[in-house]
Design a protein around this motif. Structure first.
Motif, short mmCIF file in Angstrom:
data_model
loop_
_atom_site.label_atom_id
_atom_site.label_comp_id
_atom_site.label_asym_id
_atom_site.label_seq_id
_atom_site.Cartn_x
_atom_site.Cartn_y
_atom_site.Cartn_z
N GLN A 74 1.06 -1.13 0.06
CA GLN A 74 0.04 -0.04 0.01
C GLN A 74 0.90 1.21 0.02
OE1 GLN A 74 -3.56 0.46 -0.05
NE2 GLN A 74 -3.20 -1.86 -0.75
N HIS A 75 0.76 1.98 -1.06
CA HIS A 75 1.68 3.01 -1.34
C HIS A 75 0.99 4.35 -1.01
CE1 HIS A 75 4.19 0.93 -4.72
NE2 HIS A 75 4.58 0.63 -3.53
N ARG A 76 1.02 4.55 0.44
CA ARG A 76 0.12 5.54 1.04
C ARG A 76 0.40 5.66 2.64
NH1 ARG A 76 -5.06 6.02 -0.29
NH2 ARG A 76 -4.65 4.86 -2.30
N THR A 77 0.22 7.02 3.06
CA THR A 77 0.27 7.04 4.40
C THR A 77 -1.52 7.08 4.71
OG1 THR A 77 0.10 9.54 4.30
CG2 THR A 77 2.15 8.56 4.51
N VAL A 78 -1.67 7.38 6.05
CA VAL A 78 -3.19 7.42 6.20
C VAL A 78 -3.94 8.19 5.46
CG1 VAL A 78 -4.87 7.71 8.22
CG2 VAL A 78 -2.47 6.79 8.68
N VAL A 79 -3.64 9.51 5.08
CA VAL A 79 -4.49 10.01 4.21
C VAL A 79 -3.95 10.49 3.02
CG1 VAL A 79 -5.67 11.35 6.43
CG2 VAL A 79 -3.61 12.31 5.22
N LEU A 80 -2.73 10.17 2.56
CA LEU A 80 -2.09 10.44 1.43
C LEU A 80 -1.94 9.28 0.45
CD1 LEU A 80 0.40 13.16 2.48
CD2 LEU A 80 -1.91 13.72 1.64
N PRO A 81 -2.15 9.54 -1.02
CA PRO A 81 -1.80 8.33 -1.91
C PRO A 81 -0.22 8.48 -2.00
CG PRO A 81 -3.00 9.93 -3.04
CD PRO A 81 -2.92 10.42 -1.55
N ILE A 82 0.60 8.16 -1.10
CA ILE A 82 1.82 8.35 -1.43
C ILE A 82 2.77 7.41 -0.34
CG2 ILE A 82 1.94 10.29 0.14
CD1 ILE A 82 4.11 11.62 -1.16
N ALA A 83 4.03 7.12 -0.61
CA ALA A 83 4.55 6.34 0.24
C ALA A 83 6.31 6.69 0.04
CB ALA A 83 4.62 4.90 0.26
N CYS A 84 6.99 7.03 1.39
CA CYS A 84 8.32 7.33 1.03
C CYS A 84 9.20 6.64 2.38
CB CYS A 84 8.54 9.00 1.11
SG CYS A 84 10.10 9.49 0.73
N TYR A 85 10.11 5.90 1.63
CA TYR A 85 10.85 4.98 2.72
C TYR A 85 12.25 4.53 2.18
CZ TYR A 85 8.90 1.60 -0.48
OH TYR A 85 8.54 0.98 -1.60
N GLU A 86 13.05 4.21 3.03
CA GLU A 86 14.48 3.90 2.76
C GLU A 86 14.32 2.28 2.58
OE1 GLU A 86 17.23 4.70 5.60
OE2 GLU A 86 17.75 6.88 4.93
N THR A 87 15.21 1.90 1.29
CA THR A 87 15.25 0.34 1.07
C THR A 87 16.75 0.06 1.05
OG1 THR A 87 13.29 0.51 -0.01
CG2 THR A 87 15.13 -1.28 -0.67
N LYS A 88 17.16 -0.78 1.79
CA LYS A 88 18.25 -1.39 1.89
C LYS A 88 18.27 -2.47 0.83
CE LYS A 88 22.44 -2.41 4.46
NZ LYS A 88 23.14 -2.41 5.77
N ILE A 89 18.87 -2.71 -0.24
CA ILE A 89 18.73 -3.78 -1.12
C ILE A 89 19.03 -5.04 -0.69
CG2 ILE A 89 19.13 -4.69 -3.38
CD1 ILE A 89 19.61 -1.88 -4.57
N ASN A 90 20.11 -5.29 -0.07
CA ASN A 90 20.48 -6.72 0.38
C ASN A 90 19.81 -7.09 1.69
OD1 ASN A 90 21.81 -5.43 2.47
ND2 ASN A 90 23.87 -5.52 1.96
N GLN A 91 18.98 -6.24 2.30
CA GLN A 91 18.12 -6.88 3.33
C GLN A 91 16.88 -7.46 2.83
OE1 GLN A 91 17.83 -3.72 6.47
NE2 GLN A 91 19.53 -4.06 7.01
N ASN A 92 16.54 -7.35 1.49
CA ASN A 92 15.48 -7.88 0.91
C ASN A 92 15.22 -9.52 1.13
OD1 ASN A 92 13.58 -9.14 -1.68
ND2 ASN A 92 13.07 -7.14 -1.11
N ILE A 93 14.42 -10.16 1.30
CA ILE A 93 14.19 -11.55 1.44
C ILE A 93 15.06 -12.26 0.10
CG2 ILE A 93 12.03 -11.97 0.42
CD1 ILE A 93 11.40 -14.05 2.34
#
Length: 296
Positions: free
Chosen positions: A17-36
């Motif tokens: 879900q690319h959204r906050t509670v009220v906004l159709p938006i998501a912003c986060y940090e991604t560390k590639i090698n921590q992905n499953i």
């Protein structure tokens, strides 16, 4: 927030879900090698995506093209485009990921003129964002600002985010793109997603090349050309890789065993599963399972 496991449906559409509670938006940090998977697997979503590399460098694939994005650089990925990312040279890559619903970028009155033509253009699957160019620096600075606003949640931060999004989009389109709309490109993208969708629905069954080609309404040879051009592998090699991906979550279950998992994901031989797993992850399924149990 770090997303370690990208949930995708059968067509590779990301379910996050690319959204906050009220906004159709998501912003986060991604560390590639921590992905499953150790990388960001192939997926797509309706949202447009902006990336800012904070550390290291990554190899992104968008549809058929690959490019390296280095520390301090950015990337725009258009709506509906297949994409994935791998770390380059064990650089411990970390990036800010900003996903936004196209309808939220500008007001509805401006959307038709200034957003819709760009997300429909077949010659704009992605755009490299150069921090040394004024328009590029403006976009990257705005991404950082949005990330800060979401974390700080100061009064009226939602309005401040919309201001930054408008700034981002204006700087993106002032480059004066000559937009193109090729029907063949749209059909190609649709057929590729149809074939991937069919594989992800039937991976646990016996799969023949004819089955995959039929799902995309293609001949066997054309089907192979699609996969080699876009995914750089044969259709059946993709099936094997996908089955191994699906086995990872099963192997982490305490009561699972390697033979059961092999058959659950579509392999008809335990030894063949072990061989392919070892070549893919440089360890046996049993070693992977033990490592994951130790991490719990």
């Amino acid at each position: 927030m770090q997303i370690k496991n990208f949930m995708i449906d059968q067509s590779l559409k990301e379910l996050t879900q690319h959204r906050t509670v009220v906004l159709p938006i998501a912003c986060y940090e991604t560390k590639i090698n921590q992905n499953i998977h150790g990388y960001i697997p192939l997926h797509w979503h309706d949202e447009i995506q902006f990336v800012l590399i904070e550390k290291g460098e990554a190899i992104f694939q968008i549809n058929e093209e690959k490019l390296v994005v280095r520390e301090g650089e950015g990337l725009f990925i258009n709506s509906g485009c297949l994409h994935m990312a791998k770390e380059k040279n064990y650089s411990d890559c970390v990036y800010i990921c900003l996903n936004v619903s196209p309808h939220f970028v500008l007001t509805q009155e401006l959307y038709t003129t200034f957003v819709y033509p760009y997300i429909q253009a077949t010659n704009l699957p992605y755009l490299s964002i150069d921090p040394n160019k004024p328009w590029g620096k403006n976009i990257l600075d705005a991404i950082i600002k949005i990330n800060q606003l979401i974390h700080q949640k100061l009064p009226c931060y939602e309005i401040d985010i919309t201001v930054q999004l408008t700034l981002i989009w204006r700087n993106l389109i002032i480059n004066g793109f000559q937009l193109e709309y090729e029907q063949t490109e749209m059909v190609k993208s649709h057929r590729m997603k149809q074939m991937l969708n069919w594989i992800h629905l039937h991976y646990a069954e016996k799969i023949m090349l004819d089955d995959i080609a039929r799902a995309g309404q293609l001949s066997r040879s054309e089907c192979c050309r699609y996969f080699k051009r876009i995914l750089k592998k044969t259709p059946l090699n993709y099936v094997t890789d996908y089955r191994i991906q699906k086995s990872l979550s099963l192997l982490k279950q305490a009561d699972s065993n390697v033979t059961e998992v092999a058959y659950q994901v579509g392999f008809n031989s335990t030894s063949y599963f072990i061989d392919k797993f070892r070549k893919s992850l440089n360890m046996t399924p049993l070693s992977y399972k033990k490592n994951k149990m130790d991490d719990c």
